[in-house]
Design a protein around this motif. Structure first.
Motif, PDB file in Angstrom:
ATOM      1  N   VAL A  73       3.012  -9.434  41.555  1.00 58.62           N
ATOM      2  CA  VAL A  73       1.866  -9.219  40.668  1.00 58.62           C
ATOM      3  C   VAL A  73       0.828  -8.281  41.310  1.00 58.62           C
ATOM      4  O   VAL A  73       0.405  -7.298  40.704  1.00 58.62           O
ATOM      5  CB  VAL A  73       1.221 -10.583  40.304  1.00 58.62           C
ATOM      6  CG1 VAL A  73      -0.078 -10.388  39.546  1.00 58.62           C
ATOM      7  CG2 VAL A  73       2.199 -11.437  39.518  1.00 58.62           C
ATOM      8  N   CYS A  85      -2.016 -10.156  31.975  1.00 55.04           N
ATOM      9  CA  CYS A  85      -3.259  -9.747  32.630  1.00 55.04           C
ATOM     10  C   CYS A  85      -2.988  -8.891  33.863  1.00 55.04           C
ATOM     11  O   CYS A  85      -3.858  -8.707  34.696  1.00 55.04           O
ATOM     12  CB  CYS A  85      -4.134 -10.951  32.960  1.00 55.04           C
ATOM     13  SG  CYS A  85      -3.273 -12.206  33.870  1.00 55.04           S
ATOM     14  N   ASN A  86      -1.764  -8.364  33.972  1.00 58.26           N
ATOM     15  CA  ASN A  86      -1.466  -7.412  35.057  1.00 58.26           C
ATOM     16  C   ASN A  86      -0.255  -6.577  34.620  1.00 58.26           C
ATOM     17  O   ASN A  86       0.492  -6.968  33.720  1.00 58.26           O
ATOM     18  CB  ASN A  86      -1.198  -8.168  36.371  1.00 58.26           C
ATOM     19  CG  ASN A  86      -0.114  -9.207  36.206  1.00 58.26           C
ATOM     20  OD1 ASN A  86       1.042  -8.882  35.953  1.00 58.26           O
ATOM     21  ND2 ASN A  86      -0.485 -10.486  36.316  1.00 58.26           N
ATOM     22  N   VAL A 133      -0.550  -4.238  40.342  1.00 59.08           N
ATOM     23  CA  VAL A 133      -1.913  -3.783  40.041  1.00 59.08           C
ATOM     24  C   VAL A 133      -2.203  -2.496  40.827  1.00 59.08           C
ATOM     25  O   VAL A 133      -2.813  -1.567  40.312  1.00 59.08           O
ATOM     26  CB  VAL A 133      -2.943  -4.896  40.387  1.00 59.08           C
ATOM     27  CG1 VAL A 133      -4.372  -4.400  40.191  1.00 59.08           C
ATOM     28  CG2 VAL A 133      -2.679  -6.151  39.555  1.00 59.08           C
ATOM     29  N   PRO A 193       0.870   0.523  39.268  1.00 56.60           N
ATOM     30  CA  PRO A 193       1.336   0.202  37.905  1.00 56.60           C
ATOM     31  C   PRO A 193       2.445   1.126  37.409  1.00 56.60           C
ATOM     32  O   PRO A 193       3.395   0.669  36.776  1.00 56.60           O
ATOM     33  CB  PRO A 193       0.074   0.335  37.049  1.00 56.60           C
ATOM     34  CG  PRO A 193      -0.877   1.142  37.867  1.00 56.60           C
ATOM     35  CD  PRO A 193      -0.552   0.869  39.296  1.00 56.60           C
ATOM     36  N   GLY A 197      -7.247 -13.424  39.650  1.00 54.10           N
ATOM     37  CA  GLY A 197      -6.201 -13.396  38.620  1.00 54.10           C
ATOM     38  C   GLY A 197      -5.494 -14.722  38.416  1.00 54.10           C
ATOM     39  O   GLY A 197      -4.718 -14.863  37.461  1.00 54.10           O
TER      40      GLY A 197
END
Ligand code: NAD
Ligand code: UFG
Length: 336
Positions: free
Chosen positions: A86, A145-146, A90, A93, A293
């Protein structure tokens, strides 16, 4: 039945390969080894007592992937290959979208060209929005959310659209919760490159003395003991879910999603205590700030998988802790 396993040298893939061979399936593995090593393939061969074809192939390379489709009569694909960290997603990407989406697109192209209609996809509980009520059903609202989570969300969309366009396609998207544990032989397990992000491998490495203590990320969540709660599922139970998904894909067409979890939440402190008790050892830990996160609680409603696939996670938290430690011990002995 011939199964192409992409990412079969990885953590979940290798355990699933071992189970498939044990149950009479014939497999072909394609993996770039970007986050794994040939040790896992050798471990599976040792457990199975059998050889199988392995291709060191990057799925982004369509021509190389196509050679595998041309060489074998593939009946079904299990698509594990993907990047999964994850935090890294970030920071990088584009690399995540490129790897996870291009691999899936190339697979879809080869499926159509070579008449392979069944695919089981490794999705994740991260495709659910963080504000859903618990437990999470497959109908909970989606959104990530990522970039890693979005890449899974987008792959599901690609596969859904492909299944609408190709009437014979059968896509089963399995949304895993938190896979932990190892094969009971201790010959394969989770071997992340570098410092582990996930709780269980970090606990195991701390018990081995590689890290001085486990950092518990936050004890002020709205949970019974203030620490994060997750639905940990033994990787061998998860492997079983893939075999049941193959059965389902053989009998159905279209697109279907299933949660693979136990339905029970375990906190970070409970997991530390369980690991200590199961393995009769002491784990040093301290409370650290929350990790960016993270959400307080995530656990599955596993009823759909139970009702339709006949899936039920059976292994206990104690077995998850014992098998993780068994693998860690065997690995440390072979490395020293
Ligand atoms: P893993 O990193 O151990 O295995 C993934 C494998 O895919 C690795 O062996 C890697 O080398 C390979 N790979 C990556 N990109 C590739 C490419 N372009 N071409 C060929 N091979 C490639 O991870 P895992 O924990 O076994 O996860 C398997 C799948 O399940 C992943 O798609 C992951 O996103 C998903 N998933 C994992 C978790 C988890 O917590 N472990 C949770 C939910 C979903
Ligand atoms: N945690 C700690 N200390 C650590 C590592 C984790 O306290 O050193 C805590 C986290 O804060 C969280 C819990 O332990 O409360 C579990 O964290 P993990 O990193 O093990 O797992 P996550 O639930 O954050 O995420 C994992 C995978 C994702 C996947 C998701 C759902 O990393 O890729 O499960 O399947 F999408």
């Amino acid at each position: 039945m011939k199964i192409l396993v992409t990412g079969g040298a990885g953590y979940i893939g290798s355990h699933t390969c071992a189970l498939l061979i044990e149950n009479g399936f014939s497999i072909v593995v394609a993996d770039s080894l970007i986050n794994s090593s040939i040790n896992a393939i050798n471990g599976v061969k040792k457990i199975a007592g059998k050889d199988f074809p392995f291709y060191k192939t990057d799925l982004r390379d369509e021509a190389s992937l196509e050679k595998i489709f041309a060489a074998f009569e593939i009946d079904c694909i299990i698509h594990f290959a993907g990047l999964k960290a994850v935090g890294e997603s970030v920071e990088k990407p584009v690399m995540y979208y490129e790897n996870n989406l291009i691999s899936t697109l190339n697979l879809c192209k080869c499926m159509k060209k070579y008449g392979v209609s069944k695919v089981i996809f490794s999705s994740s509980a991260t495709v659910y929005k963080s504000d859903n009520p618990m437990p999470l059903t497959e109908n909970a609202s989606l959104g990530a959310c990522n970039p890693y989570g979005w890449s899974k969300f987008m792959c599901e969309q690609i596969l859904y659209d492909a299944s609408v366009a190709e009437k014979d396609f059968s896509v089963v998207s399995l949304r895993y919760f938190n896979p932990v544990g190892a094969h009971p032989s201790g010959l394969i397990g989770e071997e992340p490159n570098g410092i582990p992000n996930n709780l269980m491998p970090f606990i195991a490495q701390t018990a081995r003395g590689i890290h001085s203590e486990v950092k518990v990320f936050g004890n002020d969540y709205e949970t019974p003991d203030g620490t994060g709660v997750r639905d940990y599922i033994h990787v061998m139970d998860l492997a079983k879910g893939h075999q049941l998904a193959i059965d389902f894909a053989q009998k159905n067409t279209g697109f279907e999603t299933f949660n693979l979890g136990t339905g029970s939440g375990v906190s970070v402190l409970e997991m530390i205590k369980a690991f200590e008790t199961a393995n009769t050892l002491k784990l040093p830990y301290s409370i650290a700030p929350r990790r960016a996160g993270d959400i307080a609680i995530s656990y599955a409603n596993p009823e759909k998988a139970q009702k339709i696939l006949g899936f039920k996670a059976e292994k206990t938290v104690e077995e998850m802790c014992r098998d993780t430690w068994n693998f860690q011990n065997i690995t440390s002995k072979t490395q020293s």
